[in-house]
Design a protein around this motif. Structure first.
Motif, PDB file in Angstrom:
ATOM      1  N   SER A 275       0.825  -1.209   0.000  1.00 32.70           N
ATOM      2  CA  SER A 275       0.000   0.000   0.000  1.00 32.70           C
ATOM      3  C   SER A 275       0.860   1.259   0.000  1.00 32.70           C
ATOM      4  CB  SER A 275      -0.934   0.006   1.220  1.00 32.70           C
ATOM      5  OG  SER A 275      -1.822  -1.086   1.171  1.00 32.70           O
ATOM      6  N   THR A 276       1.928   1.224   0.793  1.00 36.21           N
ATOM      7  CA  THR A 276       2.828   2.379   0.839  1.00 36.21           C
ATOM      8  C   THR A 276       3.493   2.595  -0.521  1.00 36.21           C
ATOM      9  OG1 THR A 276       3.270   1.979   3.174  1.00 36.21           O
ATOM     10  CG2 THR A 276       4.838   3.379   1.986  1.00 36.21           C
ATOM     11  N   ALA A 277       3.931   1.493  -1.134  1.00 36.14           N
ATOM     12  CA  ALA A 277       4.566   1.596  -2.453  1.00 36.14           C
ATOM     13  C   ALA A 277       3.598   2.152  -3.485  1.00 36.14           C
ATOM     14  CB  ALA A 277       5.086   0.222  -2.889  1.00 36.14           C
ATOM     15  N   LEU A 278       2.347   1.673  -3.428  1.00 36.83           N
ATOM     16  CA  LEU A 278       1.345   2.176  -4.368  1.00 36.83           C
ATOM     17  C   LEU A 278       1.043   3.651  -4.131  1.00 36.83           C
ATOM     18  CD1 LEU A 278      -1.130  -0.844  -4.469  1.00 36.83           C
ATOM     19  CD2 LEU A 278       0.333  -0.055  -6.331  1.00 36.83           C
ATOM     20  N   TYR A 279       1.049   4.054  -2.871  1.00 35.64           N
ATOM     21  CA  TYR A 279       0.797   5.466  -2.560  1.00 35.64           C
ATOM     22  C   TYR A 279       1.899   6.337  -3.170  1.00 35.64           C
ATOM     23  CZ  TYR A 279       0.763   9.843   0.007  1.00 35.64           C
ATOM     24  OH  TYR A 279       0.775  11.172   0.330  1.00 35.64           O
ATOM     25  N   TYR A 280       3.160   5.938  -2.934  1.00 35.13           N
ATOM     26  CA  TYR A 280       4.250   6.745  -3.472  1.00 35.13           C
ATOM     27  C   TYR A 280       4.291   6.694  -4.997  1.00 35.13           C
ATOM     28  CZ  TYR A 280       6.259   7.902   1.035  1.00 35.13           C
ATOM     29  OH  TYR A 280       6.464   8.425   2.292  1.00 35.13           O
ATOM     30  N   LEU A 281       3.917   5.558  -5.572  1.00 36.24           N
ATOM     31  CA  LEU A 281       3.827   5.476  -7.029  1.00 36.24           C
ATOM     32  C   LEU A 281       2.757   6.427  -7.544  1.00 36.24           C
ATOM     33  CD1 LEU A 281       4.669   4.190  -9.705  1.00 36.24           C
ATOM     34  CD2 LEU A 281       3.050   2.337  -9.261  1.00 36.24           C
ATOM     35  N   SER A 282       1.646   6.476  -6.819  1.00 38.21           N
ATOM     36  CA  SER A 282       0.572   7.402  -7.201  1.00 38.21           C
ATOM     37  C   SER A 282       1.057   8.844  -7.137  1.00 38.21           C
ATOM     38  CB  SER A 282      -0.634   7.211  -6.278  1.00 38.21           C
ATOM     39  OG  SER A 282      -1.679   8.080  -6.638  1.00 38.21           O
ATOM     40  N   GLN A 283       1.797   9.180  -6.071  1.00 35.06           N
ATOM     41  CA  GLN A 283       2.335  10.536  -5.956  1.00 35.06           C
ATOM     42  C   GLN A 283       3.284  10.838  -7.095  1.00 35.06           C
ATOM     43  OE1 GLN A 283      -0.071  11.362  -3.638  1.00 35.06           O
ATOM     44  NE2 GLN A 283       1.491  12.869  -3.116  1.00 35.06           N
ATOM     45  N   TRP A 284       4.101   9.855  -7.486  1.00 35.23           N
ATOM     46  CA  TRP A 284       5.049  10.046  -8.589  1.00 35.23           C
ATOM     47  C   TRP A 284       4.320  10.255  -9.904  1.00 35.23           C
ATOM     48  CZ3 TRP A 284       5.974   5.796 -12.216  1.00 35.23           C
ATOM     49  CH2 TRP A 284       6.846   6.159 -13.248  1.00 35.23           C
ATOM     50  N   VAL A 285       3.280   9.458 -10.156  1.00 38.81           N
ATOM     51  CA  VAL A 285       2.527   9.585 -11.403  1.00 38.81           C
ATOM     52  C   VAL A 285       2.025  11.002 -11.595  1.00 38.81           C
ATOM     53  CG1 VAL A 285       0.399   8.914 -12.584  1.00 38.81           C
ATOM     54  CG2 VAL A 285       1.847   7.160 -11.559  1.00 38.81           C
ATOM     55  N   PHE A 286       1.474  11.583 -10.561  1.00 43.63           N
ATOM     56  CA  PHE A 286       0.846  12.889 -10.717  1.00 43.63           C
ATOM     57  C   PHE A 286       1.817  14.039 -10.494  1.00 43.63           C
ATOM     58  CE2 PHE A 286      -2.724  10.041  -9.981  1.00 43.63           C
ATOM     59  CZ  PHE A 286      -3.486  10.360 -11.092  1.00 43.63           C
ATOM     60  N   SER A 287       2.893  13.803  -9.743  1.00 47.39           N
ATOM     61  CA  SER A 287       3.861  14.883  -9.543  1.00 47.39           C
ATOM     62  C   SER A 287       4.600  15.198 -10.819  1.00 47.39           C
ATOM     63  CB  SER A 287       4.873  14.498  -8.461  1.00 47.39           C
ATOM     64  OG  SER A 287       5.665  13.411  -8.896  1.00 47.39           O
ATOM     65  N   SER A 288       4.700  14.235 -11.745  1.00 41.14           N
ATOM     66  CA  SER A 288       5.433  14.443 -12.991  1.00 41.14           C
ATOM     67  C   SER A 288       4.508  14.756 -14.152  1.00 41.14           C
ATOM     68  CB  SER A 288       6.251  13.185 -13.323  1.00 41.14           C
ATOM     69  OG  SER A 288       5.399  12.073 -13.486  1.00 41.14           O
ATOM     70  N   SER A 289       3.239  15.016 -13.874  1.00 43.97           N
ATOM     71  CA  SER A 289       2.277  15.135 -14.962  1.00 43.97           C
ATOM     72  C   SER A 289       1.699  16.529 -15.134  1.00 43.97           C
ATOM     73  CB  SER A 289       1.123  14.151 -14.714  1.00 43.97           C
ATOM     74  OG  SER A 289       1.615  12.859 -14.548  1.00 43.97           O
ATOM     75  N   GLY A 290       2.192  17.490 -14.359  1.00 48.28           N
ATOM     76  CA  GLY A 290       1.658  18.837 -14.503  1.00 48.28           C
ATOM     77  C   GLY A 290       0.257  18.946 -13.908  1.00 48.28           C
ATOM     78  N   ASN A 291      -0.422  20.037 -14.220  1.00 50.10           N
ATOM     79  CA  ASN A 291      -1.756  20.298 -13.690  1.00 50.10           C
ATOM     80  C   ASN A 291      -2.802  19.585 -14.534  1.00 50.10           C
ATOM     81  OD1 ASN A 291      -3.879  21.378 -12.257  1.00 50.10           O
ATOM     82  ND2 ASN A 291      -3.851  23.318 -13.368  1.00 50.10           N
ATOM     83  N   LEU A 292      -2.955  18.290 -14.291  1.00 50.26           N
ATOM     84  CA  LEU A 292      -3.799  17.466 -15.144  1.00 50.26           C
ATOM     85  C   LEU A 292      -5.176  17.169 -14.563  1.00 50.26           C
ATOM     86  CD1 LEU A 292      -1.368  14.757 -16.551  1.00 50.26           C
ATOM     87  CD2 LEU A 292      -2.737  16.316 -17.891  1.00 50.26           C
ATOM     88  N   GLU A 293      -5.430  17.605 -13.370  1.00 47.03           N
ATOM     89  CA  GLU A 293      -6.637  17.157 -12.676  1.00 47.03           C
ATOM     90  C   GLU A 293      -7.903  17.380 -13.504  1.00 47.03           C
ATOM     91  OE1 GLU A 293      -8.961  17.710  -8.392  1.00 47.03           O
ATOM     92  OE2 GLU A 293      -7.079  18.785  -8.787  1.00 47.03           O
ATOM     93  N   ALA A 294      -8.079  18.591 -14.038  1.00 45.09           N
ATOM     94  CA  ALA A 294      -9.292  18.890 -14.808  1.00 45.09           C
ATOM     95  C   ALA A 294      -9.356  18.048 -16.066  1.00 45.09           C
ATOM     96  CB  ALA A 294      -9.334  20.377 -15.155  1.00 45.09           C
ATOM     97  N   LEU A 295      -8.214  17.870 -16.726  1.00 49.99           N
ATOM     98  CA  LEU A 295      -8.183  17.087 -17.958  1.00 49.99           C
ATOM     99  C   LEU A 295      -8.516  15.625 -17.695  1.00 49.99           C
ATOM    100  CD1 LEU A 295      -7.491  17.087 -21.025  1.00 49.99           C
ATOM    101  CD2 LEU A 295      -5.146  16.527 -20.373  1.00 49.99           C
ATOM    102  N   LEU A 296      -7.962  15.072 -16.616  1.00 47.36           N
ATOM    103  CA  LEU A 296      -8.195  13.665 -16.297  1.00 47.36           C
ATOM    104  C   LEU A 296      -9.651  13.397 -15.933  1.00 47.36           C
ATOM    105  CD1 LEU A 296      -4.991  12.858 -14.201  1.00 47.36           C
ATOM    106  CD2 LEU A 296      -5.431  12.294 -16.588  1.00 47.36           C
ATOM    107  N   LYS A 297     -10.312  14.404 -15.365  1.00 48.68           N
ATOM    108  CA  LYS A 297     -11.714  14.235 -15.001  1.00 48.68           C
ATOM    109  C   LYS A 297     -12.644  14.391 -16.206  1.00 48.68           C
ATOM    110  CE  LYS A 297     -11.359  15.694 -10.160  1.00 48.68           C
ATOM    111  NZ  LYS A 297     -11.757  16.724  -9.158  1.00 48.68           N
ATOM    112  N   SER A 298     -12.218  15.165 -17.200  1.00 49.41           N
ATOM    113  CA  SER A 298     -13.112  15.479 -18.317  1.00 49.41           C
ATOM    114  C   SER A 298     -12.952  14.554 -19.517  1.00 49.41           C
ATOM    115  CB  SER A 298     -12.883  16.925 -18.774  1.00 49.41           C
ATOM    116  OG  SER A 298     -11.580  17.077 -19.328  1.00 49.41           O
ATOM    117  N   GLN A 299     -11.798  13.870 -19.634  1.00 47.74           N
ATOM    118  CA  GLN A 299     -11.532  13.060 -20.817  1.00 47.74           C
ATOM    119  C   GLN A 299     -11.436  11.578 -20.464  1.00 47.74           C
ATOM    120  OE1 GLN A 299     -11.582  14.522 -23.924  1.00 47.74           O
ATOM    121  NE2 GLN A 299     -12.241  16.209 -22.600  1.00 47.74           N
TER     122      GLN A 299
END
Length: 553
Positions: A23-47
């Motif tokens: 679970s800890t590894a998945l959490y940090y992987l999740s943080q890595w995925v989004f930390s390197s992706s820019g401000n994607l939140e709106a795009l990821l929710k809409s597409q």
């Protein structure tokens, strides 16, 4: 322990520790995925996002699955969304969320200025030049790429006979001269040696281009670089420097092996060049090859440091790194496609007749003009590159404009923010029956006649009408940039060495069909899909036999 947590399951302490660790590894992987992706939140929710489940840690789990699922996902998304001119997103282990650009919008997007859409930094990240190349000046001041784009292309008339000579030498060395017995070969290894020898006939000439140890060192360095770069890209950012150091150490070891083999040649060339510049009467003529043009460009900088032998070696090796494996990959697949296709014997006969006629007209020696007349050979190369592109998802670009860019969709504008990676659905476009009729069939003749291929805009027009005979697209060369064929890239920053590479491959095919009989020992093997890349089939085998020369038949 389980009861203390209010959990009725019969878990012991080691199992709980394992669950917490995962679970800890998945959490940090999740943080890595989004930390390197820019401000994607709106795009990821809409597409739409292909491959994303509804379970906990959906993004990191999908990111891990992309190691083997990327090809399936991009085909699914292409069918569901690209056909409707709508972008979609796939998780990617080495890049985070990637936006797939609809085919109809490729021309508009890929012609954006560098201030809006980056290609160079993105390419450097693909091969992780920060770690894989110890001499960073050749990355920052990469005039060796200009040598490929300009001098190598402008001098193909001079380089073509050199390439043809080295291919003849290489074929005799690796494929043999026996006109009776057959020789079994590992196709990937021999393809790479043939291409490396021929390319270096133009890059640096003999003796290096005929030195088997040097050619092997080029192979080993490039493989270490690309496999290592993929490992670095797939590593979470907080431990990436560690992975980078390990890969960098491995690349440097391979470089030192190459340096030991070629340094005497480069030192001699530098000394002769310096002496010639000081004394024009010195009886030595600078060769017209890639190494000499790199040295000339080094002089043009007026920076003595650029003439350091080790730095010049780095530039020569980098030219090999970015060209040899892609060309060898294409040649390997072409051989497999050509000799396993349904009408193989008929197609080989047609190629042989074309090559013989063109070579006879040229007086028995390959020239630039003669190579350009090999239309069916050109079409065969293009068809193989279409059916087996180097990637299922390719041509990555990063949005760097502060205001992002806008894509189109049936529901309106789709804003793509700064920091987002874009890419093209190479494999699905190349396999689209609406663009390439009977797309799963190997048919080089589709590229030799008008109307054999429909354009992206014809395929996606509103009425769905086919063009009439007068408006059918004309045949195109493999080097022609086309949004329906992405083998050499697309837009302003397509492959700089495509003219050189195609010239080399056409001579390769012509020499092969004229001088050898080939039989595949296995069925056409499937390539291994690793994230977006298609990994060459290293164990594919053929057997070959020297043919009686054409003039004796």
């Amino acid at each position: 322990m389980a009861n203390y947590l209010g959990i009725e399951a019969k878990w012991d302490l080691p199992q709980l520790l394992a669950i917490v660790s995962v679970s800890t590894a998945l959490y940090y992987l999740s943080q890595w995925v989004f930390s390197s992706s820019g401000n994607l939140e709106a795009l990821l929710k809409s597409q739409p996002v292909i491959g994303l489940g509804k379970q906990w840690y959906a993004w990191p789990l999908a990111t891990l699955k992309s190691f083997s699922k990327s090809k399936q996902w991009v085909f699914d998304g292409y069918t569901k969304y690209s056909k409707l001119d709508s972008p979609f997103i796939i998780p990617c282990l080495d890049r985070g969320p990637v936006v797939i650009v609809p085919p109809k919008q490729l021309k508009k997007v890929y012609n954006q200025p560098l201030s809006v859409l980056d290609v160079y930094v993105t390419q450097n990240q693909t091969i992780q030049t920060k770690y894989t190349i110890s001499e960073q000046d050749i990355v920052k001041n990469s005039f060796q790429i200009s040598v490929i784009r300009h001098q190598m292309t402008r001098n193909l008339e001079h380089l073509t006979p050199l390439i043809a000579t080295e291919l003849k030498v290489g074929f005799e060395e690796w494929w043999g001269t026996d006109q009776v017995g057959w020789r079994d070969l590992r196709i990937w290894d021999t393809s790479l040696k043939l291409i490396a020898g021929a390319a270096n006939g133009a890059f640096c000439g003999p003796p290096l281009c005929r030195n088997a140890a040097f050619l092997d060192s080029l192979r080993d360095h490039a493989m270490t670089m690309f496999v290592g770069a993929m490992a670095i890209n797939a590593t979470p950012s907080f431990i990436r420097p560690v992975a980078g150091k390990i890969v960098g150490w491995a690349c440097e070891r391979k470089f030192q092996k190459t340096l030991k083999l070629c340094l005497p040649v480069i030192v001699e060339r530098l000394e002769n060049t310096a002496r010639k510049k000081k004394d024009p009467d010195f009886s030595w003529e600078p060769p017209k090859d890639g190494l000499q043009w790199i040295i000339d460009e080094s002089y043009a900088t007026n920076d003595p440091a650029q003439l350091q032998p080790v730095r010049v070696t780095h530039r020569l090796l980098y030219v090999n790194d970015i060209s040899l494996h892609s060309t060898s990959y294409t040649v390997q697949n072409l051989i497999l496609d050509l000799y396993t296709c349904e009408n193989s014997a008929e197609l080989v006969k047609c190629l042989r007749e074309e090559a013989a006629a063109v070579l006879k007209e040229a007086g028995g020696s390959w020239t630039r003009d003669a190579v350009q007349k090999l239309k069916l050979v050109d079409g065969t190369i293009r068809e193989s590159m279409r059916m087996t592109p180097f990637a299922s998802v390719g041509l990555p670009r990063t949005v760097i404009g502060p205001h992002g860019i806008d894509l189109e969709s049936p529901s309106g504008k789709v804003h793509v923010p700064q920091g987002t990676v874009l890419a093209a659905a190479m494999d699905p476009i190349h396999r689209d029956n609406a663009i390439y009729p009977d797309a799963d069939k190997f048919n080089p003749f589709r590229f030799t006649q008008p109307g054999g291929v429909r354009s992206i805009f014809d395929q996606f027009n509103a009425a769905g009408q086919k063009p009439d005979d007068a408006n059918k697209p004309k045949p195109k060369s493999t080097v022609t940039l086309d949004d329906a064929f992405l083998g050499f890239g697309f837009g302003k920053h397509a492959c700089p060495g495509r003219f050189f590479a195609l010239n080399e491959m056409k001579i390769f095919v012509a020499h092969m069909v004229l001088n050898y009989d080939v039989e595949c020992l296995d069925r056409r093997p499937e390539l291994t899909n690793v994230i977006w890349l298609k990994v060459p089939y290293n164990d594919g085998r053929v057997r070959v036999r020297k043919r009686i020369p054409v003039e004796l038949e």
